[in-house]
Design a protein around this motif. Structure first.
Motif, mmCIF file in Angstrom:
data_model
loop_
_atom_site.group_PDB
_atom_site.id
_atom_site.type_symbol
_atom_site.label_atom_id
_atom_site.label_comp_id
_atom_site.label_asym_id
_atom_site.label_seq_id
_atom_site.Cartn_x
_atom_site.Cartn_y
_atom_site.Cartn_z
ATOM 1 N N ASP A 180 1.847 1.716 -3.522
ATOM 2 C CA ASP A 180 0.857 2.352 -4.069
ATOM 3 C C ASP A 180 0.853 3.839 -4.117
ATOM 4 O O ASP A 180 0.628 4.594 -5.203
ATOM 5 C CB ASP A 180 -0.332 1.798 -3.711
ATOM 6 C CG ASP A 180 -0.542 0.054 -4.301
ATOM 7 O OD1 ASP A 180 0.174 -0.237 -5.179
ATOM 8 O OD2 ASP A 180 -1.368 -0.494 -3.710
ATOM 9 N N VAL A 181 1.160 4.412 -2.636
ATOM 10 C CA VAL A 181 1.086 5.716 -2.442
ATOM 11 C C VAL A 181 2.035 6.418 -3.312
ATOM 12 O O VAL A 181 1.989 7.253 -3.769
ATOM 13 C CB VAL A 181 1.241 5.985 -1.069
ATOM 14 C CG1 VAL A 181 1.326 7.369 -0.668
ATOM 15 C CG2 VAL A 181 0.062 5.695 -0.302
ATOM 16 N N ARG A 236 0.866 -1.190 0.082
ATOM 17 C CA ARG A 236 -0.040 -0.004 0.136
ATOM 18 C C ARG A 236 0.767 1.301 0.226
ATOM 19 O O ARG A 236 0.624 2.247 -0.699
ATOM 20 C CB ARG A 236 -0.879 -0.050 1.369
ATOM 21 C CG ARG A 236 -1.989 -1.018 1.306
ATOM 22 C CD ARG A 236 -3.165 -1.162 0.262
ATOM 23 N NE ARG A 236 -2.516 -1.566 -1.147
ATOM 24 C CZ ARG A 236 -2.078 -2.908 -1.495
ATOM 25 N NH1 ARG A 236 -2.442 -3.757 -0.337
ATOM 26 N NH2 ARG A 236 -1.485 -3.010 -2.564
ATOM 27 N N TYR A 290 3.445 5.443 -5.850
ATOM 28 C CA TYR A 290 2.967 5.584 -7.371
ATOM 29 C C TYR A 290 2.168 6.664 -7.674
ATOM 30 O O TYR A 290 2.246 6.968 -8.844
ATOM 31 C CB TYR A 290 2.572 4.059 -7.888
ATOM 32 C CG TYR A 290 3.385 3.049 -8.363
ATOM 33 C CD1 TYR A 290 4.106 3.232 -9.211
ATOM 34 C CD2 TYR A 290 3.469 1.803 -7.803
ATOM 35 C CE1 TYR A 290 5.039 2.403 -9.910
ATOM 36 C CE2 TYR A 290 4.406 0.845 -8.263
ATOM 37 C CZ TYR A 290 5.189 1.215 -9.259
ATOM 38 O OH TYR A 290 6.186 0.147 -9.837
ATOM 39 N N CYS A 291 1.448 6.997 -6.821
ATOM 40 C CA CYS A 291 0.367 8.020 -7.157
ATOM 41 C C CYS A 291 1.057 9.426 -7.090
ATOM 42 O O CYS A 291 0.200 10.456 -6.864
ATOM 43 C CB CYS A 291 -0.770 7.770 -6.193
ATOM 44 S SG CYS A 291 -1.862 6.309 -6.397
ATOM 45 N N ILE A 292 2.175 9.467 -6.261
ATOM 46 C CA ILE A 292 2.732 10.969 -6.121
ATOM 47 C C ILE A 292 3.030 11.432 -7.592
ATOM 48 O O ILE A 292 3.840 10.628 -8.233
ATOM 49 C CB ILE A 292 4.110 10.806 -5.170
ATOM 50 C CG1 ILE A 292 3.273 10.325 -3.707
ATOM 51 C CG2 ILE A 292 4.726 12.054 -5.123
ATOM 52 C CD1 ILE A 292 4.555 10.006 -2.706
ATOM 53 N N PRO A 293 2.536 12.665 -7.753
ATOM 54 C CA PRO A 293 2.997 13.236 -8.812
ATOM 55 C C PRO A 293 4.445 13.988 -8.837
ATOM 56 O O PRO A 293 4.682 14.897 -8.373
ATOM 57 C CB PRO A 293 2.095 14.416 -9.189
ATOM 58 C CG PRO A 293 1.736 14.921 -7.769
ATOM 59 C CD PRO A 293 1.545 13.502 -7.044
ATOM 60 N N SER A 294 5.452 12.945 -9.076
ATOM 61 C CA SER A 294 6.667 13.463 -8.947
ATOM 62 C C SER A 294 7.316 14.743 -9.541
ATOM 63 O O SER A 294 8.104 15.502 -8.889
ATOM 64 C CB SER A 294 7.647 12.154 -9.404
ATOM 65 O OG SER A 294 7.534 11.084 -8.834
#
Length: 529
Positions: A359-360, A356, A362-366
């Motif tokens: 997943d967090v 999880r 992965y969702c961060i707009p780098s």
């Protein structure tokens, strides 16, 4: 059966010879024996059979040699400036012709703005009176360029076009003195009397008192553009004379400058129709950056906008870009192996929690986050070295999630193998089973993944540096070198500024991808198409 029995039995000896006839004998030193390759040698052999991967490896070797060895061998440093002396024409003064009327007012309360406007209208209409609030102003015309205005017989103002100034170049004459001088000029008189002294006014407009020039009247306005540029009376007269001819060159030797015999300072006067103004320029030697110097003997790839050697900057830029790429990938790998190894080995709630977290990430707009942090560091004026360290840490911290998922998937399948059951049965500690048995079996996939990730990291750094948010001066990187193409003039006229850096960046990223593909096929031949 020994040799004696074979000799005593000739038929048996013949039979043995017949059996061995045509057969070749081998010993342990025979090169024709079948060779058994180690796994590493087998991978190496498969890799070097891939010609495309070998080309990528050769390119990478060249890039490392160019960046690390070339920077050492270069006679210049990455932040060494080069200068040149140019002869440039600088604007030092301007000459304009006074075409509009001006007011010189003794007391504004006696000649208010409304009266000024009405007098201007009356003058244009050829009238000799103007009335404002029942107050009558008498307009006396001396010439087309000079009028004086009286109110109840008292001189309150005059309108004029000629400019009067002192010999010092200022405007410190009194109202009454200016009136007498301008009136004498308008009447074409040879002089005037003021405060009991007789002044001579010659044809050139010089105001002379007792043989000394104290001022002059002229239609031309000569102003210095540069604060340190002094305009003498002689120079001003020569400028005006040249302006009357429509422009040209003024050869003048300043008295306060030490010049060789016969040497003169040249001033170039030309008309600017946009500003309706004569520009006075002087040729001066300027010590400046050797900016955008074209490739030559001293600088094989020319110089950039700061006058620094482009070839040297490319070498040091490659060093920075490659170092950032490797350090970021190492950070990603360490974090990814630890988190993925723990998740894959323990499973259950530990695996669920770590996945999880992955997943967090992965969702961060780098990219937006990196851009915001870069702008914040700009605002705080962070030291370039500290900024580069922050950049590597941020990129590494945001990029470990993919490696963690890869390691976790591999360990989930490896932990059920028989050798892991045996390791557990022998009582090996958990850390030993993870890092001595599981992780080494994931290394081939990690090598492939890291090799292919290097190109992406270098591109990310180049993008940030191109946007001005990555590596900062004095450090060079291929990204901030290409940043010069933000200037359209540089983009279209100076190809040597951005094309070499772009080609090196392209070849490096391509080479990493080719090597990554070759390693993938070498480790797993089934992946080869």
């Amino acid at each position: 059966m020994d040799n004696n029995e074979l000799k005593n039995n000739p038929s048996l000896e013949d039979a043995t010879k017949e059996i061995n006839k045509g057969q070749e004998k081998y010993d342990l030193n025979d090169d024709r024996r079948v060779k058994v390759l180690t796994p590493g040698a087998l991978v190496r052999k498969r890799f070097f059979r891939n010609k495309v991967a070998v080309v990528g490896l050769v390119i990478l070797i060249f890039m490392f040699a160019f960046s690390f060895i070339g920077g050492i061998l270069s006679p210049y440093s990455q932040d060494q400036f080069f200068y040149r002396d140019d002869i440039m024409q600088k604007e030092v003064a301007g000459v304009s012709v006074s075409k509009d009327f001006r007011y010189e007012i003794k007391d504004v309360t006696k000649f208010p703005p409304l009266a000024q406007a009405n007098v201007a209208i009356a003058t244009a209409m050829g009238e000799n009176k103007a009335e404002v609030d029942k107050t009558v102003f008498d307009i006396v015309k001396v010439s087309d360029d000079f009028y004086y205005i009286e109110r109840a017989g008292e001189l309150v103002a005059y309108r004029y076009k000629d400019i009067i100034s002192t010999a010092k170049g200022d405007d410190s004459f009194s109202f009454e003195f200016k009136y007498e001088a301008l009136k004498a000029k308008a009447e074409a008189a040879s002089g005037f009397t003021f405060d009991g002294k007789d002044y001579i006014l010659d044809e050139e407009g010089d105001i002379i008192l007792e043989g000394n020039v104290v001022g002059y009247v002229s239609r031309y306005i000569v102003n210095a553009v540069m604060a340190d540029f002094a305009i003498s009376r002689e120079l001003k007269e020569e400028m005006i004379e040249t302006v009357e001819k429509g422009g040209g060159v003024v050869d003048y030797t300043p008295k306060d400058e030490k010049l060789e015999e016969g040497e003169k300072v040249q001033y170039f006067i030309e008309y600017d129709p946009v500003r309706d103004y004569y520009i006075v320029k002087q040729e001066k030697s300027v010590h400046k950056y050797d900016t955008y110097s074209w490739p030559g003997k001293g600088h094989i790839l020319g110089t950039d906008r700061y006058g620094m050697d482009m070839l040297t900057r490319l070498m040091y830029g490659g060093r920075v870009s490659l170092l950032i790429g490797f350090i970021v990938v190492i950070i990603e790998t360490v974090l990814g192996v630890i988190m993925g190894g723990i998740a894959g080995f323990f499973g259950g709630w530990v695996d669920n929690l770590i996945m999880r977290l992955v997943d967090v990430f992965y969702c961060i707009p780098s990219m937006p986050i990196i851009i915001i942090i870069g702008a914040a560091m700009d605002a705080q004026a962070v030291d370039p070295t500290i900024r580069m360290i922050y950049l590597m840490l941020i990129l590494g911290f945001l990029g470990w999630a993919g490696i963690a998922r890869l390691v976790r998937g591999q360990i989930l399948s490896l932990r059920e193998q028989e050798y892991m059951t045996a390791a557990e049965a022998t009582g090996l500690k958990t850390s030993s089973r993870i890092f001595k048995h599981l992780i080494p079996n994931v290394i081939p996939q990690l090598i492939v993944n890291c090799t292919m990730s290097l190109g992406g990291v270098i591109l990310t750094e180049a993008t940030l540096s191109f946007l001005g948010l990555g590596v900062k001066f004095p450090f060079a990187s291929w990204g901030n070198i290409i940043n010069d193409v933000n200037n359209t003039f540089v983009l279209t006229n100076y190809w040597f500024i951005w094309i070499p850096a772009g080609v090196l960046l392209l070849l490096t990223v391509l080479a990493f991808n080719l090597v990554g593909d070759g390693l993938r096929d070498a480790f797993d031949p089934r992946m080869k198409r």
